[in-house]
Design an enzyme around this catalytic site. Structure first.
Site, PDB file in Angstrom:
ATOM      1  N   ASP A  92      51.776  46.027  35.185  1.00 27.66           N
ATOM      2  CA  ASP A  92      50.933  46.816  34.312  1.00 27.66           C
ATOM      3  C   ASP A  92      51.843  47.708  33.471  1.00 27.66           C
ATOM      4  O   ASP A  92      52.993  47.942  33.822  1.00 27.66           O
ATOM      5  CB  ASP A  92      49.947  47.652  35.150  1.00 27.66           C
ATOM      6  CG  ASP A  92      48.766  48.134  34.310  1.00 27.66           C
ATOM      7  OD1 ASP A  92      47.920  48.868  34.841  1.00 27.66           O
ATOM      8  OD2 ASP A  92      48.699  47.772  33.114  1.00 27.66           O
ATOM      9  N   GLY A  94      51.663  50.925  32.447  1.00 34.79           N
ATOM     10  CA  GLY A  94      51.979  52.305  32.802  1.00 34.79           C
ATOM     11  C   GLY A  94      51.014  53.355  32.303  1.00 34.79           C
ATOM     12  O   GLY A  94      50.854  54.404  32.935  1.00 34.79           O
ATOM     13  N   GLY A 216      39.420  48.924  30.782  1.00 35.12           N
ATOM     14  CA  GLY A 216      38.365  49.912  30.597  1.00 35.12           C
ATOM     15  C   GLY A 216      37.147  49.710  31.468  1.00 35.12           C
ATOM     16  O   GLY A 216      36.107  50.338  31.277  1.00 35.12           O
ATOM     17  N   ASP A 266      42.878  41.716  39.933  1.00 33.96           N
ATOM     18  CA  ASP A 266      43.769  42.388  40.887  1.00 33.96           C
ATOM     19  C   ASP A 266      43.037  43.597  41.447  1.00 33.96           C
ATOM     20  O   ASP A 266      42.207  44.198  40.749  1.00 33.96           O
ATOM     21  CB  ASP A 266      45.043  42.866  40.190  1.00 33.96           C
ATOM     22  CG  ASP A 266      44.829  44.238  39.556  1.00 33.96           C
ATOM     23  OD1 ASP A 266      44.281  44.276  38.431  1.00 33.96           O
ATOM     24  OD2 ASP A 266      45.145  45.252  40.213  1.00 33.96           O
ATOM     25  N   CYS A 304      37.901  32.561  60.760  1.00 37.10           N
ATOM     26  CA  CYS A 304      39.097  32.851  59.975  1.00 37.10           C
ATOM     27  C   CYS A 304      40.344  32.346  60.692  1.00 37.10           C
ATOM     28  O   CYS A 304      40.461  32.436  61.917  1.00 37.10           O
ATOM     29  CB  CYS A 304      39.206  34.362  59.751  1.00 37.10           C
ATOM     30  SG  CYS A 304      40.607  34.836  58.728  1.00 37.10           S
ATOM     31  N   CYS A 306      43.490  33.396  59.928  1.00 39.65           N
ATOM     32  CA  CYS A 306      44.642  34.282  59.697  1.00 39.65           C
ATOM     33  C   CYS A 306      45.232  34.708  61.041  1.00 39.65           C
ATOM     34  O   CYS A 306      44.580  34.580  62.094  1.00 39.65           O
ATOM     35  CB  CYS A 306      44.192  35.500  58.890  1.00 39.65           C
ATOM     36  SG  CYS A 306      43.521  36.846  59.894  1.00 39.65           S
ATOM     37  N   CYS A 309      42.989  36.991  63.236  1.00 40.72           N
ATOM     38  CA  CYS A 309      41.807  36.358  63.845  1.00 40.72           C
ATOM     39  C   CYS A 309      42.187  35.268  64.831  1.00 40.72           C
ATOM     40  O   CYS A 309      41.432  34.973  65.766  1.00 40.72           O
ATOM     41  CB  CYS A 309      40.903  35.788  62.750  1.00 40.72           C
ATOM     42  SG  CYS A 309      40.222  37.075  61.706  1.00 40.72           S
ATOM     43  N   HIS A 335      44.667  40.001  57.196  1.00 42.79           N
ATOM     44  CA  HIS A 335      43.330  39.370  57.233  1.00 42.79           C
ATOM     45  C   HIS A 335      42.616  39.521  55.895  1.00 42.79           C
ATOM     46  O   HIS A 335      42.071  38.569  55.340  1.00 42.79           O
ATOM     47  CB  HIS A 335      42.474  39.993  58.347  1.00 42.79           C
ATOM     48  CG  HIS A 335      41.024  39.626  58.172  1.00 42.79           C
ATOM     49  ND1 HIS A 335      40.509  38.398  58.562  1.00 42.79           N
ATOM     50  CD2 HIS A 335      40.000  40.298  57.570  1.00 42.79           C
ATOM     51  CE1 HIS A 335      39.237  38.334  58.226  1.00 42.79           C
ATOM     52  NE2 HIS A 335      38.898  39.469  57.614  1.00 42.79           N
TER      53      HIS A 335
HETATM   54  N1  LIG Z   1      40.330  49.412  35.956  1.00 38.15           N
HETATM   55  C1  LIG Z   1      41.552  49.335  35.356  1.00 38.15           C
HETATM   56  C2  LIG Z   1      42.685  49.215  36.148  1.00 38.15           C
HETATM   57  C3  LIG Z   1      43.938  49.145  35.567  1.00 38.15           C
HETATM   58  C4  LIG Z   1      45.136  49.034  36.453  1.00 38.15           C
HETATM   59  S1  LIG Z   1      45.335  47.324  36.966  1.00 38.15           S
HETATM   60  C5  LIG Z   1      46.637  47.526  38.082  1.00 38.15           C
HETATM   61  N2  LIG Z   1      47.830  47.972  37.756  1.00 38.15           N
HETATM   62  C6  LIG Z   1      48.578  47.924  38.878  1.00 38.15           C
HETATM   63  C7  LIG Z   1      47.794  47.478  39.874  1.00 38.15           C
HETATM   64  N3  LIG Z   1      46.598  47.207  39.353  1.00 38.15           N
HETATM   65  C8  LIG Z   1      44.071  49.184  34.143  1.00 38.15           C
HETATM   66  N4  LIG Z   1      45.311  49.089  33.578  1.00 38.15           N
HETATM   67  C9  LIG Z   1      45.414  49.139  32.249  1.00 38.15           C
HETATM   68  N5  LIG Z   1      46.642  49.037  31.672  1.00 38.15           N
HETATM   69  N6  LIG Z   1      44.335  49.279  31.418  1.00 38.15           N
HETATM   70  C10 LIG Z   1      43.088  49.367  31.915  1.00 38.15           C
HETATM   71  O1  LIG Z   1      42.123  49.485  31.131  1.00 38.15           O
HETATM   72  C11 LIG Z   1      42.906  49.315  33.353  1.00 38.15           C
HETATM   73  C12 LIG Z   1      41.643  49.381  33.946  1.00 38.15           C
HETATM   74 ZN   LIG Z   2      41.238  36.802  59.654  1.00 47.49          ZN
END
Ligand SMILES: Nc1cc(CSc2ncc[nH]2)c2nc(N)[nH]c(=O)c2c1
Ligand SMILES: [Zn+2]
Length: 372
Positions: A92, A94, A216, A266, A304, A306, A309, A335
């Site tokens: 990401d 930052g 967002g 993620d 499961c 894993c 489990c 898990h």
């Molecule tokens: N909800 C959400 C989460 C993340 C972090 S994603 C992440 N970075 C590291 C781990 N996970 C976001 N990152 C950016 N750059 N812009 C976003 O709008 C935004 C929105």
């Molecule tokens: Zn499990």
């Protein structure tokens, strides 16, 4: 050198399944990406993360620039070498973490100035410095530098923030340069405003990216509002490129997002909740610290496969959590990550066989509400 290339294999309604080829290996989509914030998926060895079925994991520009420093990671061979993960890594950019973690931050047209939440030292992030840091880290998928407005926010604030992010997206593209085998993803903003989401999607399409994130969201709007936005936002993005929904989510968020055309997600949830004793299973959530598990000889989930489990009882997991033993966080994280990857594998198969609706119905039917 394999280029970075997305191939769609099948669709079922708005849901899609495919593959992203990268020089460091393939990413099967829809994909769930475990979060390795400070160059580690907490409580897991990299080989264990791979065993859960993960093809790619996430790193954080914000955390790694502050500690141990992007230049140091570069000197030591880059993030893959540093953390012993040789498959794809997405970092990401930052900005999001600065707004949620740093102190004394000042945002202007050029970027953001902030003090480290670790030692108070002063730092600056801009599209240009974020691209440079992600290059030093060596990540395969680089995120454009954006601003994610905190909700609730009025429409004007969302519009001006989105337009700043689009100017930053263009600067990110220019600063990224020509890096074969590496990808730069643009990030759509616009809150829950359909017209602003469309304006953002058009701006990103004009600039041109190897993938497109939906930013967002998952910032407190709730699942109903998020799904309302996902009913149209993914479709605004180029259909031949991966669509990445950032920061999502709980199992049913993930299923609803894939249903609406999202390819990558993620979330810290499976690892963070694993460390607090929260297990996610196909029949719902298990809070292993609850006294009712103290004498239960059954595994978390008898279906499961894993390590937790296969070889441990709820009674044991309850004990090691109550005793504060490190193995507790290890086993529940393993898990949870295993279960999240099982959901992804189930959806990939269901979409490719045209039976996503049946798979989704079964997914919801087996999830008893509340604790089990
Ligand atoms: N909800 C959400 C989460 C993340 C972090 S994603 C992440 N970075 C590291 C781990 N996970 C976001 N990152 C950016 N750059 N812009 C976003 O709008 C935004 C929105
Ligand atoms: Zn499990």
């Amino acid at each position: 050198m394999t280029e970075f290339h997305f191939t769609l294999h099948a669709t079922d309604g708005a849901a899609r399944t495919g593959r992203i080829d990268t020089p460091r290996g393939e990413i099967r989509t829809p994909a769930f990406m475990p979060v390795g914030t400070a160059a580690t998926v907490k409580a897991m060895l990299p080989e264990s993360v791979r065993e859960t079925g993960a093809d790619i994991l996430l790193g954080n520009t914000y955390h790694l620039m502050l500690r141990p420093g992007a230049e140091r990671v570069a000197r030591l061979g880059g993030l893959h070498r540093f953390m012993n993960w040789d498959r794809p890594i997405l970092t990401d950019s930052g900005g999001f973490q600065v707004m949620s973690l740093a102190e004394l931050r000042k945002l202007d047209e050029d970027g953001v100035t902030f003090r480290s939440h670790i030692d108070g030292s002063k730092h600056r992030l801009s599209p240009e410095t974020s691209m440079e840091i992600q290059r030093l880290l060596g990540s395969d998928i680089v995120m454009a530098f954006d601003e994610c407005p905190a909700l609730p926010a009025d429409r004007e604030r969302i519009a001006s923030s989105m337009r700043l992010s689009m100017r930053w997206a263009a600067r990110s593209r220019a600063a990224f340069g020509d890096r074969p085998g590496h990808a730069l993803f643009g990030i759509q903003q616009g809150g829950l405003e359909r017209d602003l989401r469309a304006e953002s999607a058009e701006a990103l399409r004009e600039i041109g990216f190897e993938g497109y994130a939906i930013g967002g969201l998952a910032v407190g709007e709730g699942q109903e509002a998020m799904f309302g936005c996902l009913d149209y936002a993914p479709g605004m993005l180029p259909e031949d490129k991966p669509r990445y929904l950032m920061g999502v989510g709980k199992p049913d968020d993930i299923v609803g997002a894939v249903k609406r055309g999202v390819d990558m997600m993620d979330c810290v949830l499976p690892s963070r909740s694993g460390r607090t004793g929260q297990a996610w299973t196909r029949r719902g959530q298990v809070n292993i610290k609850n006294a009712r598990h103290a004498d239960d000889p059954r595994p978390l989930d008898e279906h499961c496969t894993c390590p937790a489990c296969r070889s441990y009882s709820r009674a044991y997991l309850h004990h090691v959590f109550r005793a504060g033993e490190m193995i507790s966080g290890m086993l529940l994280t393993w898990h949870n990550l295993h279960y999240f990857q099982e959901i992804m594998a189930g959806m990939r198969a269901a979409i490719s066989e045209g039976r996503f609706a049946a798979w989704e119905a079964d997914f919801h039917a087996t999830r008893a509400e509340g604790d089990i």
